[in-house]
Enzyme design. Structure first.
Site, PDB file in Angstrom:
ATOM      1  N   SER A  40      -2.328   1.144  -4.961  1.00 21.14           N
ATOM      2  CA  SER A  40      -2.850   2.263  -4.181  1.00 21.14           C
ATOM      3  C   SER A  40      -4.138   2.805  -4.771  1.00 21.14           C
ATOM      4  O   SER A  40      -4.388   2.699  -5.981  1.00 21.14           O
ATOM      5  CB  SER A  40      -1.804   3.382  -4.126  1.00 21.14           C
ATOM      6  OG  SER A  40      -2.311   4.535  -3.477  1.00 21.14           O
ATOM      7  N   ARG A  57      -7.911  13.005   5.917  1.00 24.32           N
ATOM      8  CA  ARG A  57      -7.642  11.626   5.524  1.00 24.32           C
ATOM      9  C   ARG A  57      -8.891  10.760   5.681  1.00 24.32           C
ATOM     10  O   ARG A  57      -9.233   9.974   4.795  1.00 24.32           O
ATOM     11  CB  ARG A  57      -6.490  11.070   6.377  1.00 24.32           C
ATOM     12  CG  ARG A  57      -6.187   9.589   6.156  1.00 24.32           C
ATOM     13  CD  ARG A  57      -5.595   9.330   4.811  1.00 24.32           C
ATOM     14  NE  ARG A  57      -5.118   7.959   4.705  1.00 24.32           N
ATOM     15  CZ  ARG A  57      -5.013   7.304   3.566  1.00 24.32           C
ATOM     16  NH1 ARG A  57      -5.350   7.892   2.429  1.00 24.32           N
ATOM     17  NH2 ARG A  57      -4.558   6.069   3.528  1.00 24.32           N
ATOM     18  N   ASP A  91       0.869  -1.172   0.000  1.00 21.03           N
ATOM     19  CA  ASP A  91       0.000   0.000   0.000  1.00 21.03           C
ATOM     20  C   ASP A  91       0.913   1.232   0.000  1.00 21.03           C
ATOM     21  O   ASP A  91       2.098   1.141   0.341  1.00 21.03           O
ATOM     22  CB  ASP A  91      -0.887  -0.031   1.240  1.00 21.03           C
ATOM     23  CG  ASP A  91      -1.658   1.254   1.441  1.00 21.03           C
ATOM     24  OD1 ASP A  91      -2.297   1.717   0.483  1.00 21.03           O
ATOM     25  OD2 ASP A  91      -1.604   1.800   2.559  1.00 21.03           O
ATOM     26  N   TYR A 130      -0.165   5.141   0.862  1.00 19.25           N
ATOM     27  CA  TYR A 130      -0.391   6.181   1.874  1.00 19.25           C
ATOM     28  C   TYR A 130      -0.506   5.574   3.274  1.00 19.25           C
ATOM     29  O   TYR A 130      -1.353   4.720   3.530  1.00 19.25           O
ATOM     30  CB  TYR A 130      -1.652   6.972   1.544  1.00 19.25           C
ATOM     31  CG  TYR A 130      -1.543   7.753   0.258  1.00 19.25           C
ATOM     32  CD1 TYR A 130      -0.816   8.936   0.196  1.00 19.25           C
ATOM     33  CD2 TYR A 130      -2.149   7.289  -0.908  1.00 19.25           C
ATOM     34  CE1 TYR A 130      -0.708   9.652  -0.986  1.00 19.25           C
ATOM     35  CE2 TYR A 130      -2.049   8.000  -2.105  1.00 19.25           C
ATOM     36  CZ  TYR A 130      -1.322   9.178  -2.132  1.00 19.25           C
ATOM     37  OH  TYR A 130      -1.209   9.883  -3.314  1.00 19.25           O
TER      38      TYR A 130
END
Length: 220
Positions: free
Chosen positions: A116, A40, A7, A9
């Site tokens: 991602s 986020r 992944d 982030y």
């Protein structure tokens, strides 16, 4: 061939750079941290909603939309909101990697990839800026399947592009929801739990839990 899919982030790229940028743009430390966390959270929520409603928008566009909502909720003056918006969108394109990333990539002998929710442009720019662009055999965005992780379509897309079997893939993320999604799909999973938090995404627990990405090398 063994393949490790990362992944991006929160796993490779450190989102705390957003809070730092907010504080440097006149927000208090408490407000800066709150903006970074709320941005986020809302960004991901909008992404998941767009998948469920089958009204896909790319991650960069959703980033701007979610940030605008968060900034309006701060009730800051409009000129300060505008400065923060510009600064934070720029910071999101300049995130640093965690200290354990480069040593891990240097020591791994397996084939490596990124999967991602981010756009390919953003991922390539971040990786290039961090000096890890050529550390990966593949950098994959979910854009071609227009479905965000943890949708099965996203993990299936990666498996197809890599031409690999599930048994040969180790999926690594610091996000519990992403680990759970990959595990439910059938990947071997590794949770990089740097903050040593409880795993909140039941019932799909990771196969491996590490506190430092460098520990991954022992398991691949």
């Amino acid at each position: 061939m063994q393949t490790v899919i990362f992944d991006a982030y929160g796993t490779l790229f450190d989102w705390s750079g957003v809070a730092i940028a907010a504080q440097q743009t006149s927000a208090t430390p408490e407000l800066a941290q709150d903006i970074a966390q709320q941005w986020r959270k809302l960004h991901l929520e909008l992404a998941w909603q767009s998948t469920l409603m089958e009204r896909y928008q790319d991650f960069d566009r959703l980033a701007a939309q979610s940030l605008d909502i968060v900034l309006r909720q701060t009730l800051l003056p409009s000129d300060q909101q505008a400065r923060l918006r510009e600064s934070l969108l720029q910071a999101a394109m300049e995130l640093a990697v965690y200290p354990d990333v480069i040593p891990t990539l240097s020591d791994l002998t397996a084939r490596t990839a990124i999967l991602s929710n981010g756009t390919l442009h953003a991922l390539q720019k971040l990786a290039d800026r961090a000096g890890i662009l050529f550390s990966f055999d593949y950098i994959l965005s979910v854009d071609p399947v227009r479905s965000y992780k943890p949708s099965r379509k996203a993990y299936a897309f990666a498996m197809g592009r890599l031409g690999a079997e599930k048994a040969d893939i180790t999926f690594v993320s610091s996000n519990a929801w992403d680990v759970a999604g990959a595990k439910a799909f059938g990947f071997r999973t590794c949770w990089c739990n740097r903050e040593e938090k409880p795993f909140e995404a039941l019932p799909y627990h990771p196969d491996i839990t590490i506190s430092d990405l460098r520990q991954l090398v022992e398991h691949v």
